[in-house]
Structure formats: structure tokens, C-alpha cells
Design a protein around this motif. Structure first.
Motif: not given
Length: 83
Positions: A7, A11, A17-18, A20, A47-48
Motif C-alpha cells: 500500500r 500510494e 489513487a484508489e 485496495a 485506479r489512478h
């Protein structure tokens, strides 16, 4: 620990970004690549906007590059990547 590392790297590379991250290692217990650590198989959704104009292979390469040495410490990474 590996989940936090994945993560954090994503990031940093893809601000805003989204993301998971899911540990799928338990689903692969006893299978090839299961090293017994409980951190061998991962699924990442990201998602970015910077990924939107790229093809599938380029998006996957961008994620792999962002993860760097993490890729050598896990057995499998399933990606759901889009812009």
C-alpha cells in the motif's frame, strides 16, 4: 506487514489513487509458491488517472516498477488496474 508495504509503495507512486490490497495467501495454502509465510499471494485493485491512457501491459509494468523489490518477495500478484 507486506500489505502495508504494498500500500505504501503504491500510494507514493500514485498519489490520490484508489487502492485496495487483499491477501489471498490462505486460498493458496499448500499450493505451489506457498512459502508458509501467509504473505505469498496478493490481489491489488488500483485506479489512478496516470494509468488511464496506458495499455494493460504498461499499467502492469508501472505497478511492478512502483513495488520494486517487493515483487521478488512474493509469489503471485493479481492486478486490477485502470485509470
Amino acid at each position: 506487514m507486506m500489505e502495508a508495504t504494498i500500500r505504501q509503495r503504491l500510494e507514493q507512486a500514485f498519489p490520490g489513487a484508489e487502492i485496495a490490497v487483499r491477501n489471498d495467501s490462505a486460498r493458496h495454502a499448500g499450493h505451489s509458491g506457498d512459502d508458509g509465510s501467509g504473505e505469498s499471494h496478493w490481489h491489488v485493485l488500483i485506479r489512478h488517472e496516470s494509468l488511464a491512457a496506458q495499455g494493460r501491459v504498461a499499467r502492469h509494468r508501472a505497478v511492478h516498477a512502483a513495488l520494486g523489490d517487493v515483487m521478488g518477495r512474493i509469489h503471485a500478484l493479481a492486478l486490477d488496474v485502470a485509470g
